[in-house]
Design a protein around this motif. Structure first.
Motif, PDB file in Angstrom:
ATOM      1  N   MET A   1      10.552   9.818  -7.585  1.00 49.14           N
ATOM      2  CA  MET A   1      11.506   9.429  -8.618  1.00 49.14           C
ATOM      3  C   MET A   1      11.718   7.916  -8.559  1.00 49.14           C
ATOM      4  SD  MET A   1      12.660  12.136 -10.315  1.00 49.14           S
ATOM      5  CE  MET A   1      14.313  11.713 -10.878  1.00 49.14           C
ATOM      6  N   PRO A   2      11.920   7.244  -9.694  1.00 50.85           N
ATOM      7  CA  PRO A   2      12.037   5.777  -9.700  1.00 50.85           C
ATOM      8  C   PRO A   2      13.122   5.222  -8.788  1.00 50.85           C
ATOM      9  CG  PRO A   2      11.766   6.611 -11.930  1.00 50.85           C
ATOM     10  CD  PRO A   2      11.948   7.809 -11.052  1.00 50.85           C
ATOM     11  N   SER A   3      14.218   5.939  -8.646  1.00 49.76           N
ATOM     12  CA  SER A   3      15.333   5.429  -7.841  1.00 49.76           C
ATOM     13  C   SER A   3      15.408   6.052  -6.448  1.00 49.76           C
ATOM     14  CB  SER A   3      16.662   5.683  -8.568  1.00 49.76           C
ATOM     15  OG  SER A   3      16.834   7.079  -8.795  1.00 49.76           O
ATOM     16  N   ALA A   4      14.371   6.760  -6.035  1.00 50.09           N
ATOM     17  CA  ALA A   4      14.420   7.469  -4.760  1.00 50.09           C
ATOM     18  C   ALA A   4      14.355   6.524  -3.568  1.00 50.09           C
ATOM     19  CB  ALA A   4      13.281   8.478  -4.676  1.00 50.09           C
TER      20      ALA A   4
ATOM     21  N   ASP B   1      13.120   2.622   3.342  1.00 50.72           N
ATOM     22  CA  ASP B   1      13.214   3.871   2.581  1.00 50.72           C
ATOM     23  C   ASP B   1      11.836   4.502   2.424  1.00 50.72           C
ATOM     24  OD1 ASP B   1      15.926   3.547   2.315  1.00 50.72           O
ATOM     25  OD2 ASP B   1      15.811   2.608   0.337  1.00 50.72           O
ATOM     26  N   TYR B   2      10.840   3.679   2.112  1.00 45.99           N
ATOM     27  CA  TYR B   2       9.489   4.210   1.923  1.00 45.99           C
ATOM     28  C   TYR B   2       8.898   4.726   3.236  1.00 45.99           C
ATOM     29  CZ  TYR B   2       9.325   2.363  -2.835  1.00 45.99           C
ATOM     30  OH  TYR B   2       9.567   2.121  -4.164  1.00 45.99           O
ATOM     31  N   LEU B   3       9.327   4.176   4.348  1.00 44.40           N
ATOM     32  CA  LEU B   3       8.808   4.617   5.640  1.00 44.40           C
ATOM     33  C   LEU B   3       9.396   5.949   6.090  1.00 44.40           C
ATOM     34  CD1 LEU B   3       8.801   1.233   7.597  1.00 44.40           C
ATOM     35  CD2 LEU B   3       6.793   2.618   7.095  1.00 44.40           C
ATOM     36  N   THR B   4      10.588   6.258   5.651  1.00 43.44           N
ATOM     37  CA  THR B   4      11.296   7.435   6.176  1.00 43.44           C
ATOM     38  C   THR B   4      11.604   8.512   5.142  1.00 43.44           C
ATOM     39  OG1 THR B   4      13.419   6.302   5.839  1.00 43.44           O
ATOM     40  CG2 THR B   4      12.356   6.056   7.995  1.00 43.44           C
ATOM     41  N   ILE B   5      11.444   8.240   3.868  1.00 45.41           N
ATOM     42  CA  ILE B   5      11.862   9.190   2.830  1.00 45.41           C
ATOM     43  C   ILE B   5      11.025  10.464   2.873  1.00 45.41           C
ATOM     44  CG2 ILE B   5      10.313   8.266   1.063  1.00 45.41           C
ATOM     45  CD1 ILE B   5      12.588   8.709  -0.951  1.00 45.41           C
ATOM     46  N   LYS B   6      11.642  11.598   2.598  1.00 44.99           N
ATOM     47  CA  LYS B   6      10.941  12.868   2.485  1.00 44.99           C
ATOM     48  C   LYS B   6      10.404  12.993   1.063  1.00 44.99           C
ATOM     49  CE  LYS B   6      13.518  15.316   6.065  1.00 44.99           C
ATOM     50  NZ  LYS B   6      14.343  16.501   6.395  1.00 44.99           N
TER      51      LYS B   6
ATOM     52  N   LEU C   1       0.826  -1.207   0.000  1.00 51.25           N
ATOM     53  CA  LEU C   1       0.000   0.000   0.000  1.00 51.25           C
ATOM     54  C   LEU C   1       0.861   1.258   0.000  1.00 51.25           C
ATOM     55  CD1 LEU C   1      -2.534   1.734   0.471  1.00 51.25           C
ATOM     56  CD2 LEU C   1      -2.373   1.146   2.907  1.00 51.25           C
ATOM     57  N   LEU C   2       1.816   1.343   0.930  1.00 51.57           N
ATOM     58  CA  LEU C   2       2.671   2.525   1.005  1.00 51.57           C
ATOM     59  C   LEU C   2       3.493   2.687  -0.269  1.00 51.57           C
ATOM     60  CD1 LEU C   2       3.782   4.892   2.602  1.00 51.57           C
ATOM     61  CD2 LEU C   2       5.402   3.328   3.705  1.00 51.57           C
ATOM     62  N   ARG C   3       3.980   1.573  -0.807  1.00 51.91           N
ATOM     63  CA  ARG C   3       4.787   1.633  -2.024  1.00 51.91           C
ATOM     64  C   ARG C   3       3.959   2.105  -3.217  1.00 51.91           C
ATOM     65  NH1 ARG C   3       5.950  -3.271  -2.048  1.00 51.91           N
ATOM     66  NH2 ARG C   3       7.670  -3.179  -0.549  1.00 51.91           N
TER      67      ARG C   3
ATOM     68  N   THR D   1      14.297   2.182  -2.456  1.00 54.34           N
ATOM     69  CA  THR D   1      14.457   0.801  -2.915  1.00 54.34           C
ATOM     70  C   THR D   1      14.011  -0.218  -1.867  1.00 54.34           C
ATOM     71  OG1 THR D   1      16.759   0.842  -2.143  1.00 54.34           O
ATOM     72  CG2 THR D   1      16.347   1.367  -4.478  1.00 54.34           C
ATOM     73  N   THR D   2      14.191   0.070  -0.579  1.00 54.40           N
ATOM     74  CA  THR D   2      13.812  -0.867   0.475  1.00 54.40           C
ATOM     75  C   THR D   2      12.560  -0.373   1.200  1.00 54.40           C
ATOM     76  OG1 THR D   2      15.142   0.234   2.181  1.00 54.40           O
ATOM     77  CG2 THR D   2      16.247  -1.426   0.805  1.00 54.40           C
ATOM     78  N   ASP D   3      11.988  -1.256   2.014  1.00 50.51           N
ATOM     79  CA  ASP D   3      10.791  -0.891   2.769  1.00 50.51           C
ATOM     80  C   ASP D   3      11.062   0.262   3.728  1.00 50.51           C
ATOM     81  OD1 ASP D   3       9.515  -2.885   1.435  1.00 50.51           O
ATOM     82  OD2 ASP D   3       9.522  -4.319   3.092  1.00 50.51           O
TER      83      ASP D   3
END
Length: 677
Positions: free
Chosen positions: A420-423, A429-434, A410-412, A425-427
């Motif tokens: 961005m496609p390469s912003a 990353d999706y939890l913490t990325i700005k 869901l988050l992904r 890569t791991t789970d």
């Protein structure tokens, strides 16, 4: 000089027990427990002075005579213990009470009993049935409900458990705390979420909720020390850092390791609501709300629309427009889908009424605006992903590996629309990325949005403005999910260590010790557990597909000496599986409450309501019905015991208790239990 006469001392008359043996008083006269100078009339619920003259005067009053006539019209029945002669009758009575509890109002038993006697008059067992409303109510509360509660307690035994908590208000404006217990059932070989009680709340603050919860656990003989987790909504009274239900239980009741699980379904609903609040135009919410309101109270309008729809679609009938409601998780997704499937027909309908009604004129202009169609297609696309997550977490039997995968999918899916496609890569990353720092300059907002954007006649500037708002909504939604769900992700990630693949692989680390510490295992148990964790993969197991079946096999494993060498490990796994992931079961209990306690049964007491809900829930868990469930012999015998109806247990010391007025439309006062069947 006149000498004054000595004043005579008057001693107050006290109640005499001998009066109860006199024929004219024995049916209705009782003492008042806290005042020996008064007597109590059971028929009138009134007190009189304990003087024989006053008692006789009360007997001659109009009110007392009316009450006496009402009682004397009904023959007092004596219920004999179960025997060969009346066992079948008692069994039928118990089954009838079970039918009433599962399906209908208690009042229906009066006619049901008489109908059975009329239709099956050649059966002695049927003709001996003595079951009317008052007895049926007593059987449900004093026989059937305690029986099912004891079965639940036997099933839980000494295992650790979790609780699902939520508050609600019933039809009579009484504040109730809904309590559902979640545990591993040895009987059913699965993790079960069972209704426990609707506990009255004196105050709806944290202290009042904790008090009600502790009282509920004490009434059901459940040790609070076995509580390992609570599932709650996102209300601050439940989850706050200071003086919340969670903090009070941790600090004041000796539960330092109590795990707090926020309901993912509530979190997703709040995330969508907050994301749409400042990003989407307000007319979208107006369109969704007023389209439903147009038909909600007018059958004539619906029939007109039905004719239009059938004419356009060759006789096919339209689906009704749904209502978007905050109390139903993500109901807006189904509403948007339903409106989009009938967009052209609705636009035509409102065009025919725009000159007669201002609301219809407003709605027609909105349906004719292609910008709104773009917004609606975007919402349908993105909310569909969120709805899949809600439905997965609503499921009672979903395993935690599937829940973790669903959460991350869901988050992904939300983030990849604008990142961005390469912003990432791991789970993690999706939890913490700005999100704002890695926005895609050309985001893809879903197939529905992109295809309709190409077909529309809107200018590029208008499409760009719509796209900007949709991107803002997606960014806000992703940030809300990131803010609300990390704690759930951490819990699910630790529980996924207990998946079959993880458990049986070689080269495992010791992270399982952290989960054991959180669940309250001591150092000695953790030491044994780690040895078992690294040795469990050396045994040949047969159940390797389902995680619950696997751990049941581990729990039942015996070595050559008849010892279970994986006892602590299996206890850890089944305790962890008992942690909640949503509050769906409590919400279902509230829905059942509103069905049972409706406008026609609005005076139902909490005791009766709890008994009915508990019986229904247990039958559902056992996959039984009122006719397929076999009542044990001790339950059948209890149906014929007098004290089950008078509420006086012969095993307890007798006390003089003043009767209280009846406040339940499905209950009869205590003194009538023995006379009106």
């Amino acid at each position: 000089m006149d000498v004054p006469l000595k004043k005579k001392t008057v001693y107050p008359q006290k109640y005499r027990k001998e009066w109860e043996t006199q024929e004219e008083f024995k049916m209705w006269l009782r003492p008042v427990s806290n005042d020996p100078t008064k007597a109590f009339c059971k028929f009138c619920h009134a007190e009189v002075y304990a003087r024989i003259g006053d008692i006789k005067k009360h007997k001659e009053t109009k009110k007392h005579k009316e009450k006496s006539d009402l009682v004397n019209k009904n023959k007092q029945l004596e219920f004999l213990p179960a025997s060969k002669d009346n066992t079948n009758s008692l069994k039928i009575e118990g089954t009838l009470a079970l039918f009433i509890a599962e399906h209908t109002s208690i009042q229906q038993i009066d006619h049901l009993t008489e109908a059975l006697k009329k239709c099956i008059s050649d059966s002695k067992s049927v003709m001996d049935i003595k079951m009317h409303r008052s007895k049926c109510s007593a059987v449900i509360k004093n026989v059937l409900a305690p029986h099912f509660k004891q079965k639940l307690l036997d099933d839980i035994d000494s295992q650790k458990y979790s609780l699902l908590l939520d508050e609600s208000t019933d039809l009579s404006v009484s504040k109730l705390l809904g309590v559902v217990i979640r545990y591993f059932s040895s009987t059913h070989k699965k993790v079960v979420s069972s209704f426990l009680a609707l506990q009255p709340l004196k105050t709806a603050d944290a202290r009042g909720i904790v008090t009600a919860l502790v009282n509920c656990l004490e009434e059901h003989s459940l040790p609070i020390k076995k509580l390992i987790g609570i599932g709650v909504d996102n209300a601050s009274v439940m989850t706050g850092i200071h003086n919340s239900v969670h903090t009070i239980l941790k600090t004041e009741y000796g539960l330092p390791n109590l795990i707090l699980v926020r309901c993912v379904c509530h979190s997703l609903q709040l995330a969508v609501s907050h994301a749409s609040e400042h990003t989407l135009p307000r007319n979208i919410e107006f369109l969704i709300r007023e389209t439903y309101n147009w038909f909600s109270h007018s059958p004539k309008r619906y029939e007109q629309y039905k004719d239009i729809y059938e004419t356009i679609n060759c006789g096919e009938k339209p689906l009704k427009i749904l209502r978007s409601c905050d109390t139903r998780w993500l109901s807006v997704e189904e509403t948007v889908t339903r409106i989009l499937s009938q967009w052209e027909e609705l636009k035509l309908l409102f065009s025919l009424h725009k000159d007669k009604c201002f609301t219809a004129d407003q709605l027609h202009s909105m349906y004719a605006d292609e910008k709104n169609l773009l917004y609606m297609n975007f919402l349908r696309s993105i909310l569909n992903d969120v709805q899949i997550g809600v439905k997965t977490f609503e499921s009672e039997n979903a395993n935690h590996v599937a829940l973790l995968n669903t959460l991350m999918t869901l988050l992904r899916s939300v983030c990849t629309r604008v990142l961005m496609p390469s912003a990432a890569t791991t789970d993690n990353d999706y939890l913490t990325i700005k999100i704002e720092a890695h926005l895609n300059p050309v985001p893809y907002l879903g197939y529905l949005f992109e295809t309709h954007a190409q077909k529309t006649s809107l200018t590029d500037d208008v499409i760009k403005a719509v796209r900007k708002r949709c991107i803002d909504f997606t960014v806000k939604l992703a940030k809300e999910i990131q803010q609300r769900l990390p704690s759930n992700y951490i819990i699910l990630e630790k529980m996924c260590l207990l998946s079959v693949d993880n458990t049986l692989r070689q080269g495992k680390d010791n992270r399982i010790a952290d989960l054991a510490k959180e669940l309250g295992f001591n150092d000695e148990a953790i030491d044994k557990l780690l040895q078992q964790w690294h040795g469990v993969n050396f045994v040949q197991w047969t159940a390797t597909r389902d995680v619950i079946d696997f751990w049941i096999e581990v729990r039942n494993y015996k070595n050559a000496a008849g010892i279970n060498t994986f006892q602590e490990l299996s206890d850890l796994a089944l305790s962890a599986m008992s942690l909640p992931h949503s509050n769906a079961e409590v919400e279902r209990a509230f829905s059942a409450m509103n069905i049972v306690k409706n406008k026609l049964r609005n005076k139902m007491a909490v005791n009766t309501l709890n008994s009915i809900l508990f019986i229904r829930n247990q039958l559902k868990i056992m996959k039984k019905t009122c006719y397929s469930y076999e009542l044990p012999s001790d339950v059948i015998s209890a149906v014929g015991k007098n004290w089950k109806y008078s509420k006086i247990d012969p095993s307890q010391p007798s006390t003089s208790v003043e009767p209280s007025p009846c406040q339940d439309d499905e209950e009869i006062p205590n003194e009538v239990f023995n006379v009106d069947f």
